[in-house]
Design a protein around this motif. Sequence first.
Motif, PDB file in Angstrom:
ATOM      1  N   CYS A  45       5.569   6.729  15.882  1.00 28.32           N
ATOM      2  CA  CYS A  45       6.865   7.401  15.739  1.00 28.32           C
ATOM      3  C   CYS A  45       6.862   8.503  14.685  1.00 28.32           C
ATOM      4  CB  CYS A  45       7.954   6.378  15.395  1.00 28.32           C
ATOM      5  SG  CYS A  45       8.380   5.300  16.759  1.00 28.32           S
ATOM      6  N   THR A  46       5.928   8.467  13.761  1.00 33.85           N
ATOM      7  CA  THR A  46       5.935   9.448  12.678  1.00 33.85           C
ATOM      8  C   THR A  46       4.844  10.506  12.825  1.00 33.85           C
ATOM      9  OG1 THR A  46       4.563   8.037  11.249  1.00 33.85           O
ATOM     10  CG2 THR A  46       6.957   7.843  11.014  1.00 33.85           C
ATOM     11  N   GLN A  47       3.997  10.387  13.833  1.00 31.24           N
ATOM     12  CA  GLN A  47       2.956  11.412  13.978  1.00 31.24           C
ATOM     13  C   GLN A  47       3.554  12.685  14.555  1.00 31.24           C
ATOM     14  OE1 GLN A  47       0.218   9.479  16.694  1.00 31.24           O
ATOM     15  NE2 GLN A  47       0.593  10.998  18.239  1.00 31.24           N
ATOM     16  N   ARG A  48       3.035  13.774  14.123  1.00 28.19           N
ATOM     17  CA  ARG A  48       3.486  15.072  14.600  1.00 28.19           C
ATOM     18  C   ARG A  48       2.624  15.473  15.786  1.00 28.19           C
ATOM     19  NH1 ARG A  48       7.433  17.444  11.391  1.00 28.19           N
ATOM     20  NH2 ARG A  48       7.372  16.768   9.238  1.00 28.19           N
ATOM     21  N   TRP A  78      13.151   9.174  11.793  1.00 28.43           N
ATOM     22  CA  TRP A  78      12.118   8.482  12.577  1.00 28.43           C
ATOM     23  C   TRP A  78      12.182   6.969  12.439  1.00 28.43           C
ATOM     24  CZ3 TRP A  78       8.006  11.959   9.897  1.00 28.43           C
ATOM     25  CH2 TRP A  78       8.003  13.231  10.476  1.00 28.43           C
ATOM     26  N   LEU A  79      12.658   6.483  11.310  1.00 28.96           N
ATOM     27  CA  LEU A  79      12.567   5.055  11.002  1.00 28.96           C
ATOM     28  C   LEU A  79      13.283   4.144  12.000  1.00 28.96           C
ATOM     29  CD1 LEU A  79      11.103   3.252   9.085  1.00 28.96           C
ATOM     30  CD2 LEU A  79      13.006   3.450   7.487  1.00 28.96           C
ATOM     31  N   PRO A  80      14.498   4.473  12.471  1.00 32.49           N
ATOM     32  CA  PRO A  80      15.131   3.569  13.450  1.00 32.49           C
ATOM     33  C   PRO A  80      14.273   3.351  14.699  1.00 32.49           C
ATOM     34  CG  PRO A  80      16.770   5.046  12.540  1.00 32.49           C
ATOM     35  CD  PRO A  80      15.422   5.532  12.051  1.00 32.49           C
ATOM     36  N   GLY A  81      13.626   4.387  15.202  1.00 28.75           N
ATOM     37  CA  GLY A  81      12.753   4.235  16.366  1.00 28.75           C
ATOM     38  C   GLY A  81      11.532   3.391  16.051  1.00 28.75           C
ATOM     39  N   ALA A  82      11.004   3.546  14.855  1.00 27.91           N
ATOM     40  CA  ALA A  82       9.831   2.771  14.445  1.00 27.91           C
ATOM     41  C   ALA A  82      10.170   1.290  14.298  1.00 27.91           C
ATOM     42  CB  ALA A  82       9.272   3.312  13.131  1.00 27.91           C
ATOM     43  N   PHE A 100       0.836  -1.186   0.000  1.00 29.34           N
ATOM     44  CA  PHE A 100       0.000   0.000   0.000  1.00 29.34           C
ATOM     45  C   PHE A 100       0.876   1.243   0.000  1.00 29.34           C
ATOM     46  CE2 PHE A 100       0.548  -1.344   4.372  1.00 29.34           C
ATOM     47  CZ  PHE A 100       0.864  -0.176   5.051  1.00 29.34           C
ATOM     48  N   GLU A 101       0.276   2.367  -0.341  1.00 28.28           N
ATOM     49  CA  GLU A 101       0.980   3.641  -0.401  1.00 28.28           C
ATOM     50  C   GLU A 101       0.330   4.640   0.534  1.00 28.28           C
ATOM     51  OE1 GLU A 101       1.607   5.235  -4.304  1.00 28.28           O
ATOM     52  OE2 GLU A 101       2.082   3.262  -5.124  1.00 28.28           O
ATOM     53  N   ARG A 102       1.162   5.574   1.005  1.00 29.36           N
ATOM     54  CA  ARG A 102       0.691   6.680   1.825  1.00 29.36           C
ATOM     55  C   ARG A 102       1.374   7.951   1.366  1.00 29.36           C
ATOM     56  NH1 ARG A 102       1.099   5.190   8.220  1.00 29.36           N
ATOM     57  NH2 ARG A 102      -0.673   3.771   8.300  1.00 29.36           N
ATOM     58  N   GLU A 103       0.670   9.045   1.483  1.00 29.21           N
ATOM     59  CA  GLU A 103       1.298  10.343   1.318  1.00 29.21           C
ATOM     60  C   GLU A 103       1.581  10.858   2.724  1.00 29.21           C
ATOM     61  OE1 GLU A 103      -0.246  14.662   0.230  1.00 29.21           O
ATOM     62  OE2 GLU A 103      -0.363  13.272  -1.486  1.00 29.21           O
ATOM     63  N   MET A 104       2.833  11.219   2.974  1.00 30.49           N
ATOM     64  CA  MET A 104       3.224  11.678   4.299  1.00 30.49           C
ATOM     65  C   MET A 104       3.695  13.126   4.219  1.00 30.49           C
ATOM     66  SD  MET A 104       5.125   8.319   5.861  1.00 30.49           S
ATOM     67  CE  MET A 104       5.224   9.075   7.490  1.00 30.49           C
ATOM     68  N   GLY A 105       3.355  13.905   5.223  1.00 31.13           N
ATOM     69  CA  GLY A 105       3.750  15.308   5.294  1.00 31.13           C
ATOM     70  C   GLY A 105       5.076  15.457   6.016  1.00 31.13           C
ATOM     71  N   CYS A 106       6.152  15.029   5.368  1.00 30.15           N
ATOM     72  CA  CYS A 106       7.484  15.126   5.960  1.00 30.15           C
ATOM     73  C   CYS A 106       8.525  15.110   4.845  1.00 30.15           C
ATOM     74  CB  CYS A 106       7.734  13.978   6.936  1.00 30.15           C
ATOM     75  SG  CYS A 106       7.732  12.330   6.175  1.00 30.15           S
TER      76      CYS A 106
END
Length: 99
Positions: free
Chosen positions: A93-96, A23-27, A9-15
């Motif tokens: 981990c990626t939410q603002r 953020w990815l290592p923490g996730a 699946f795909e997502r559009e992310m505001g970052c």
Amino acid sequence: MLPHDGPVFEREMGCTADELRGWLPGACQGAALAWRDGGADVTLGAGRLRLDWQVLPPRRIALIELPRLAVCFHFEGVTDDERCRFMRRFDLCTQRGGG
């Protein structure tokens, strides 16, 4: 289309790509993470997640300019439980912040 045996699946992310890489290592919660140009591979149990991203033109709202990424998630050989656990942590981990 890439061959796969799991959800894609795909997502559009505001970052920005740099923010996502931060953020990815923490996730991943210690899961093996391998960087690629424009993406990353995460080992999840016996399977893996292939993440690919592409920078999109920024979203403009009046004088505000927001970065955007198109992020594609390719789960291969990952159980539904592992996928759900990873996505819950990824979202956290990626939410603002906000209020």
